[in-house]
Motif scaffolding. Structure first.
Motif, PDB file in Angstrom:
ATOM      1  N   THR A 202      -7.924 -20.414  12.232  1.00 31.11           N
ATOM      2  CA  THR A 202      -7.885 -19.141  11.526  1.00 31.11           C
ATOM      3  C   THR A 202      -8.932 -19.141  10.418  1.00 31.11           C
ATOM      4  OG1 THR A 202      -6.529 -17.675  10.152  1.00 31.11           O
ATOM      5  CG2 THR A 202      -6.090 -20.020   9.977  1.00 31.11           C
ATOM      6  N   ASP A 203      -9.463 -17.970  10.103  1.00 27.57           N
ATOM      7  CA  ASP A 203     -10.357 -17.838   8.957  1.00 27.57           C
ATOM      8  C   ASP A 203      -9.841 -16.783   7.979  1.00 27.57           C
ATOM      9  OD1 ASP A 203     -10.838 -15.551  10.372  1.00 27.57           O
ATOM     10  OD2 ASP A 203     -12.972 -15.933  10.719  1.00 27.57           O
ATOM     11  N   THR A 204      -8.544 -16.475   8.064  1.00 27.46           N
ATOM     12  CA  THR A 204      -7.964 -15.432   7.212  1.00 27.46           C
ATOM     13  C   THR A 204      -6.836 -15.948   6.330  1.00 27.46           C
ATOM     14  OG1 THR A 204      -6.436 -14.784   8.981  1.00 27.46           O
ATOM     15  CG2 THR A 204      -8.545 -13.606   8.852  1.00 27.46           C
ATOM     16  N   ILE A 205      -6.498 -17.228   6.416  1.00 24.78           N
ATOM     17  CA  ILE A 205      -5.398 -17.781   5.631  1.00 24.78           C
ATOM     18  C   ILE A 205      -5.962 -18.529   4.425  1.00 24.78           C
ATOM     19  CG2 ILE A 205      -3.373 -19.282   5.673  1.00 24.78           C
ATOM     20  CD1 ILE A 205      -3.167 -16.791   7.452  1.00 24.78           C
ATOM     21  N   LEU A 206      -5.420 -18.248   3.248  1.00 21.95           N
ATOM     22  CA  LEU A 206      -5.844 -18.887   1.993  1.00 21.95           C
ATOM     23  C   LEU A 206      -7.319 -18.664   1.712  1.00 21.95           C
ATOM     24  CD1 LEU A 206      -3.887 -22.274   2.088  1.00 21.95           C
ATOM     25  CD2 LEU A 206      -3.176 -20.059   1.199  1.00 21.95           C
ATOM     26  N   GLY A 207      -7.795 -17.486   1.994  1.00 24.76           N
ATOM     27  CA  GLY A 207      -9.166 -17.151   1.650  1.00 24.76           C
ATOM     28  C   GLY A 207     -10.158 -17.438   2.748  1.00 24.76           C
ATOM     29  N   ASN A 208     -11.430 -17.490   2.381  1.00 27.13           N
ATOM     30  CA  ASN A 208     -12.502 -17.642   3.357  1.00 27.13           C
ATOM     31  C   ASN A 208     -12.595 -19.078   3.847  1.00 27.13           C
ATOM     32  OD1 ASN A 208     -13.226 -14.932   2.984  1.00 27.13           O
ATOM     33  ND2 ASN A 208     -14.536 -15.448   1.242  1.00 27.13           N
ATOM     34  N   GLY A 209     -13.107 -19.225   5.074  1.00 26.69           N
ATOM     35  CA  GLY A 209     -13.285 -20.548   5.654  1.00 26.69           C
ATOM     36  C   GLY A 209     -12.289 -20.806   6.766  1.00 26.69           C
ATOM     37  N   GLN A 212      -6.859 -24.759  10.225  1.00 32.39           N
ATOM     38  CA  GLN A 212      -5.999 -24.838  11.402  1.00 32.39           C
ATOM     39  C   GLN A 212      -4.561 -24.567  10.984  1.00 32.39           C
ATOM     40  OE1 GLN A 212      -6.490 -28.418  13.708  1.00 32.39           O
ATOM     41  NE2 GLN A 212      -4.692 -28.034  14.976  1.00 32.39           N
ATOM     42  N   LEU A 213      -3.893 -23.671  11.701  1.00 33.40           N
ATOM     43  CA  LEU A 213      -2.465 -23.430  11.515  1.00 33.40           C
ATOM     44  C   LEU A 213      -1.688 -24.302  12.490  1.00 33.40           C
ATOM     45  CD1 LEU A 213      -2.275 -19.533  11.217  1.00 33.40           C
ATOM     46  CD2 LEU A 213      -1.792 -21.186   9.418  1.00 33.40           C
ATOM     47  N   LEU A 214      -0.610 -24.930  12.011  1.00 34.21           N
ATOM     48  CA  LEU A 214       0.192 -25.811  12.850  1.00 34.21           C
ATOM     49  C   LEU A 214       1.661 -25.472  12.667  1.00 34.21           C
ATOM     50  CD1 LEU A 214      -1.990 -28.123  11.187  1.00 34.21           C
ATOM     51  CD2 LEU A 214      -1.596 -28.968  13.499  1.00 34.21           C
ATOM     52  N   LEU A 215       2.335 -25.145  13.755  1.00 28.97           N
ATOM     53  CA  LEU A 215       3.755 -24.818  13.745  1.00 28.97           C
ATOM     54  C   LEU A 215       4.528 -25.876  14.518  1.00 28.97           C
ATOM     55  CD1 LEU A 215       5.858 -22.317  13.135  1.00 28.97           C
ATOM     56  CD2 LEU A 215       5.758 -22.121  15.622  1.00 28.97           C
ATOM     57  N   ALA A 216       5.587 -26.380  13.936  1.00 29.40           N
ATOM     58  CA  ALA A 216       6.524 -27.266  14.631  1.00 29.40           C
ATOM     59  C   ALA A 216       7.880 -26.575  14.668  1.00 29.40           C
ATOM     60  CB  ALA A 216       6.632 -28.612  13.937  1.00 29.40           C
ATOM     61  N   SER A 258      18.296 -14.595   8.152  1.00 27.88           N
ATOM     62  CA  SER A 258      17.809 -13.729   9.228  1.00 27.88           C
ATOM     63  C   SER A 258      16.299 -13.527   9.138  1.00 27.88           C
ATOM     64  CB  SER A 258      18.527 -12.378   9.175  1.00 27.88           C
ATOM     65  OG  SER A 258      19.884 -12.526   9.479  1.00 27.88           O
ATOM     66  N   CYS A 259      15.569 -14.616   9.086  1.00 24.26           N
ATOM     67  CA  CYS A 259      14.119 -14.540   8.972  1.00 24.26           C
ATOM     68  C   CYS A 259      13.478 -15.579   9.890  1.00 24.26           C
ATOM     69  CB  CYS A 259      13.675 -14.788   7.536  1.00 24.26           C
ATOM     70  SG  CYS A 259      14.295 -13.574   6.347  1.00 24.26           S
ATOM     71  N   GLU A 260      12.296 -15.244  10.409  1.00 23.47           N
ATOM     72  CA  GLU A 260      11.604 -16.151  11.316  1.00 23.47           C
ATOM     73  C   GLU A 260      10.100 -16.104  11.044  1.00 23.47           C
ATOM     74  OE1 GLU A 260      11.641 -17.409  16.044  1.00 23.47           O
ATOM     75  OE2 GLU A 260      12.439 -15.466  15.426  1.00 23.47           O
ATOM     76  N   ILE A 261       9.446 -17.256  11.157  1.00 23.07           N
ATOM     77  CA  ILE A 261       8.003 -17.352  10.924  1.00 23.07           C
ATOM     78  C   ILE A 261       7.251 -16.696  12.074  1.00 23.07           C
ATOM     79  CG2 ILE A 261       6.045 -18.956  10.823  1.00 23.07           C
ATOM     80  CD1 ILE A 261       7.919 -20.938   9.423  1.00 23.07           C
ATOM     81  N   ILE A 262       6.244 -15.896  11.727  1.00 25.71           N
ATOM     82  CA  ILE A 262       5.291 -15.392  12.712  1.00 25.71           C
ATOM     83  C   ILE A 262       3.882 -15.702  12.219  1.00 25.71           C
ATOM     84  CG2 ILE A 262       6.816 -13.568  13.589  1.00 25.71           C
ATOM     85  CD1 ILE A 262       5.218 -11.550  11.904  1.00 25.71           C
ATOM     86  N   TYR A 263       2.955 -15.826  13.140  1.00 30.38           N
ATOM     87  CA  TYR A 263       1.565 -16.123  12.778  1.00 30.38           C
ATOM     88  C   TYR A 263       0.677 -15.772  13.967  1.00 30.38           C
ATOM     89  CZ  TYR A 263       1.797 -20.308  15.751  1.00 30.38           C
ATOM     90  OH  TYR A 263       1.922 -21.151  16.832  1.00 30.38           O
ATOM     91  N   ASP A 264      -0.634 -15.848  13.756  1.00 29.09           N
ATOM     92  CA  ASP A 264      -1.627 -15.586  14.813  1.00 29.09           C
ATOM     93  C   ASP A 264      -1.473 -14.182  15.381  1.00 29.09           C
ATOM     94  OD1 ASP A 264      -3.802 -16.231  16.416  1.00 29.09           O
ATOM     95  OD2 ASP A 264      -2.544 -16.990  18.055  1.00 29.09           O
ATOM     96  N   LEU A 265      -1.335 -13.174  14.504  1.00 24.74           N
ATOM     97  CA  LEU A 265      -1.258 -11.782  14.941  1.00 24.74           C
ATOM     98  C   LEU A 265      -2.666 -11.251  15.192  1.00 24.74           C
ATOM     99  CD1 LEU A 265       1.500 -12.342  13.493  1.00 24.74           C
ATOM    100  CD2 LEU A 265       1.494  -9.930  12.837  1.00 24.74           C
ATOM    101  N   PRO A 266      -2.892 -10.538  16.276  1.00 24.04           N
ATOM    102  CA  PRO A 266      -4.239 -10.048  16.585  1.00 24.04           C
ATOM    103  C   PRO A 266      -4.796  -9.087  15.535  1.00 24.04           C
ATOM    104  CG  PRO A 266      -2.861  -9.982  18.540  1.00 24.04           C
ATOM    105  CD  PRO A 266      -1.965 -10.298  17.387  1.00 24.04           C
ATOM    106  N   PHE A 267      -3.970  -8.160  15.050  1.00 22.49           N
ATOM    107  CA  PHE A 267      -4.452  -7.178  14.072  1.00 22.49           C
ATOM    108  C   PHE A 267      -4.209  -7.665  12.647  1.00 22.49           C
ATOM    109  CE2 PHE A 267      -3.605  -3.342  11.432  1.00 22.49           C
ATOM    110  CZ  PHE A 267      -4.916  -2.893  11.377  1.00 22.49           C
ATOM    111  N   CYS A 268      -2.973  -7.895  12.290  1.00 22.71           N
ATOM    112  CA  CYS A 268      -2.644  -8.389  10.944  1.00 22.71           C
ATOM    113  C   CYS A 268      -2.837  -9.907  10.903  1.00 22.71           C
ATOM    114  CB  CYS A 268      -1.216  -8.005  10.574  1.00 22.71           C
ATOM    115  SG  CYS A 268      -0.974  -6.236  10.301  1.00 22.71           S
TER     116      CYS A 268
END
Length: 466
Positions: A202-209, A212-216, A258-268
């Motif tokens: 990803t180049d949109t998490i925690l600013g520029n650059g 790698q996002l890692l989910l377990a 009642s919450c779940e992690i999401i990531y790697d969204l195409p638009f957001c």
């Protein structure tokens, strides 16, 4: 006696009281610096419940490197394995012999044998990056991390990092915490490469650059785990070597959240946190739904913006300080944050004024399909995300933000004086929700000292947080 070939891994087992010797034929005519990598993949397990990692000291192996096979002549190295590894550097002129010795008289307290991997190479070992792992969020059955910035050489397939998750009190793996093969062989509970996990660049998490996002996933609720960040040693792709960079403990959320992690969204694509959910959605379905709702709103906004003369000279544009691309970016950022609310535990938030308890409903009345199955706390978006639209977009859009005393604190959170230009969202000390880095304008607006030239609190033609 087995021979060791340069850059080729040799794996073997060894029992208590045994020693094993391996021959290495020096293949150069000159004196050469040779690196030896020896790692414990598995070790005898205690018959008792260990209270500290020091109680594994009796099962530490010993490595020695000598000129001759019987241990005579020049001794190039002699050391006990530490944290599961031994990595002596040898200035070799001639052939040498490597001996691994296992301790004796451990059978009363430990059971099982050792499995060891050894490699001789002239390549420089990869250095561990102790700051490479950054925690982003946890829900009741998963954890999401990101990494430090990735270099151009690391931006490749397969991805450079992996995580392996163990119980935080698993002292056996803690005693081998620098061993790459131990992380893979020690019976890990979860990983980004196992079922329920995932990993993307990803180049949109925690600013520029690039990061790698890692989910377990497939973890148990309300338990404490430890994640180990590893990377393979690419200089020796066939040796199955690697580096354990660092580790981090974390605790999953309670089962009734009642919450779940999401990531790697195409638009957001800046969204990587837990959101209101229910059991009728898989993680993939939930991410797709939120993303599609935001995209549908954005499509209508973009059609309106197309009525503005954007591709014209500065003197003819609605302002020479901004472009329509600036407007689109600000609106997208705000829209994703307000359409996709962020769940947050009240124990992790310094400014409780930015937390709102939501009783079994989503944030926006028009967005009423994803109903949380229990109440949850939402971390409100930062007010600067709304102000950015007013600064970057044409006035004819008639977009306005709430004023102090007229709904601002019901819909948005405020930064504090510790926030500065360029800061990224801090999951360990969140103030209000935003993605990327703080812009100059946001860092200047830290409290309620907001210009009264801002119009009445409403949003015309756009969605308002309710």
């Amino acid at each position: 006696m087995q021979d060791l070939e340069i850059d080729s891994a040799l794996s073997f087992g060894i029992a208590s009281g045994e020693s094993k010797t391996f021959a290495y034929a020096h293949h150069r005519n000159s004196e050469t610096e040779v690196k030896l990598f020896a790692s414990v993949c598995t070790q005898p397990q205690p018959k008792f419940q260990p209270k500290s990692v020091d109680q594994f000291d009796p099962v530490r192996l010993k490595l020695s490197v000598n000129e001759y096979s019987d241990g005579t002549g020049t001794q190039y190295a002699s050391e006990h394995f530490k944290n599961g590894v031994a990595m002596p550097v040898i200035l070799a002129k001639n052939d040498f012999y490597i001996t691994i010795e296992a301790p004796v008289d451990i059978d009363s307290d430990f059971e099982g044998n050792w499995n060891v991997r050894i490699v001789v190479t002239e390549h420089q070992p990869a250095k561990a990056d102790r700051d490479a792992l950054i925690w982003l969020d946890t829900d009741s059955n998963s954890v999401l991390f990101t990494t430090s910035l990735i270099s151009a050489e690391q931006n490749r397939t397969p991805l450079p990092y992996s995580i392996f998750v163990y119980a935080d009190d698993d002292l056996s793996i803690v005693s081998l915490r620098h061993s790459y093969c131990a992380m893979q062989s020690g019976g890990y509970i979860a990983s980004d490469v196992s079922s329920g996990g995932g990993s993307v660049l990803t180049d949109t998490i925690l600013g520029n650059g690039t990061r790698q996002l890692l989910l377990a996933g497939e973890l148990e609720p309300d338990l404490t785990y430890r994640a180990y960040l590893t990377s393979p040693y690419t200089a020796l792709p066939n040796a199955n070597l690697g580096t354990v960079h660092t580790s981090m403990s974390f605790t999953t959320s309670p089962a009734d959240e009642s919450c779940e992690i999401i990531y790697d969204l195409p638009f957001c694509n800046g969204i990587a946190y837990k959101v209101p959910s229910n059991s009728s959605f898989t993680r993939t379905e939930l991410a797709r739904y939120y993303d599609e709702v935001a995209l549908n709103y954005y499509t209508g906004f973009d059609k309106t913006l197309q009525q503005v003369q954007c591709d014209v000279a500065n003197t003819s544009r609605y302002t020479w300080l901004r472009t329509c691309d600036d407007c689109r970016a600000s609106y997208k950022n705000w829209l994703c944050l307000t359409t996709i609310p962020r769940c947050m535990s009240p124990t992790t938030v310094t400014s409780r004024s930015s937390l709102k308890l939501r009783q079994n409903y989503t944030q926006n009345r028009n967005f009423n399909v994803v109903w949380a199955e229990s109440s949850y706390f939402e971390l409100l978006p930062c007010i600067f995300t709304c102000h950015s639209i007013m600064q970057d977009c044409p006035a004819l859009l008639d977009f306005h933000c709430p004023l102090p005393g007229r709904g601002l604190l019901n819909a948005y959170g405020l930064l504090n004086e510790t926030q500065r230009k360029g800061d990224a969202f801090d999951s360990h000390d969140p103030i209000c929700n935003f993605v990327g880095n703080l812009p100059v304008s946001a860092a200047k607006i830290l409290g309620l000292d907001i210009s009264l030239s801002i119009s009445i609190a409403c949003v015309v033609g756009a969605m308002l947080i309710m």
